[in-house]
Write an enzyme that holds these catalytic residues in place. Structure first.
Site, PDB file in Angstrom:
ATOM      1  N   VAL A 152      -1.894  -7.868  -1.198  1.00  0.00           N
ATOM      2  CA  VAL A 152      -1.683  -9.292  -1.432  1.00  0.00           C
ATOM      3  C   VAL A 152      -0.228  -9.683  -1.158  1.00  0.00           C
ATOM      4  O   VAL A 152       0.051 -10.759  -0.613  1.00  0.00           O
ATOM      5  CB  VAL A 152      -2.087  -9.657  -2.874  1.00  0.00           C
ATOM      6  CG1 VAL A 152      -1.571 -11.048  -3.252  1.00  0.00           C
ATOM      7  CG2 VAL A 152      -3.593  -9.591  -3.034  1.00  0.00           C
ATOM      8  N   ASP A 153       0.699  -8.813  -1.531  1.00  0.00           N
ATOM      9  CA  ASP A 153       2.117  -9.121  -1.375  1.00  0.00           C
ATOM     10  C   ASP A 153       2.473  -9.420   0.077  1.00  0.00           C
ATOM     11  O   ASP A 153       3.018 -10.484   0.402  1.00  0.00           O
ATOM     12  CB  ASP A 153       2.933  -7.928  -1.878  1.00  0.00           C
ATOM     13  CG  ASP A 153       4.131  -8.360  -2.712  1.00  0.00           C
ATOM     14  OD1 ASP A 153       4.381  -9.562  -2.796  1.00  0.00           O
ATOM     15  OD2 ASP A 153       4.800  -7.481  -3.273  1.00  0.00           O
TER      16      ASP A 153
END
Length: 289
Positions: A133-134
């Protein structure tokens, strides 16, 4: 893989024979010159787990040679090979904020498009299969800054990959749907969603609700991958500051608590430390500003 390596090491220590399937899985990660998922910590853990197993001497020798290719001049070995994709995406947002010309940001965006996975996400470096996600969130921001129309298709695919991970409380995990959500990852996803049109505000509002529930009374959040407690605070404020705030809304509460934390934790030298009472450092101070 790391859990399997750990289980195998513990089994050896207790005098037990690990399951053959686990040993085969661990051995499958070893290829000459290749670090599985670019993670040297896991690579070395696998070698440690296979060391007592007969018939793996050639594999172990080659695995050690592979690890030594990444040894640094001071003798140490990093836990990952590199994080080039993550750094490239982060540099893209920073350069745009610093006033870099459009061709500079577009060059970074075009590089990121070549690294996008078929499922829409990005991993922290090339050659890694597991997206996160980052990196995906920051890559979305860069593509939007470079040209939302030009990069409409990769942005749409990336947003779809994020949407599949958001849980019923509005939070996002780092890697896989169903894994525990993290405040840091949720703030990152909210930043990505915040670049888009109002049709995605429902996802943003749910993310803010999760962040509001996770923020502590002192304004900090549960620990994340950074040593600085201000990392998640910074990203949460960046996300919430992009949206209209009404009194007592989650966004307003998040910002108010964050500002109180900064006001109460600034050192006498003007900076901020990684944790309360720690000496000031440049990165934590940058997060605070």
């Amino acid at each position: 893989m790391q859990v399997t390596a750990g289980k195998t090491i513990f089994a050896h220590a207790r005098g037990h024979h690990p399951p053959d399937g686990d040993l085969e899985l661990l051995a499958s990660t070893q290829r000459p010159g290749v670090v599985w998922e670019a993670n040297l910590l896991i690579h070395l853990s696998v070698l440690h787990a296979l060391l007592p197993v007969p018939g793996h001497s050639a594999l172990l020798t080659q695995g050690v040679r592979t690890a030594l290719q990444h040894q640094r001049p001071d003798g140490g070995i990093p836990f990952i090979r590199d994080e080039d994709t993550w750094v490239t995406a982060t540099a893209g947002t920073a350069l745009h904020a610093a006033g870099a010309t459009a061709p500079v940001v577009d060059l970074i965006a075009r590089r990121l498009v070549t690294l996008q996975h078929p499922g829409g996400g990005w991993s922290y470096t090339d050659g890694v299969q597991l997206t996160d996600v980052d990196c995906t969130s920051v890559a979305i921001e860069v593509l939007h800054l470079a040209g939302p129309r030009t990069y409409r298709a990769p942005i749409r695919r990336a947003l779809g990959s994020l949407r599949a991970l958001q849980d019923k409380e509005g939070g996002f995990p780092a890697y896989l749907a169903g894994a525990p959500s993290e405040a840091c990852m949720t703030a990152a996803a909210a930043n990505a969603y915040s670049t888009q049109n109002p049709s995605l505000h429902h996802e943003v509002d749910r993310a803010f609700g999760y962040l509001d529930s996770q923020q502590r009374l002192d304004g900090s959040f549960p620990p994340d991958w950074s040593s600085s407690r201000l990392h998640t605070v910074c990203r949460a404020v960046l996300a919430t500051a992009r949206h209209p705030r009404t009194p007592h809304s989650p966004a307003q509460r998040i910002i108010s608590r964050a500002l109180n934390l900064l006001a109460n934790s600034q050192s006498t030298d003007g900076g901020w430390g990684q944790q309360g009472g720690n000496p000031s450092d440049a990165l934590s101070t940058a997060y605070a500003l």
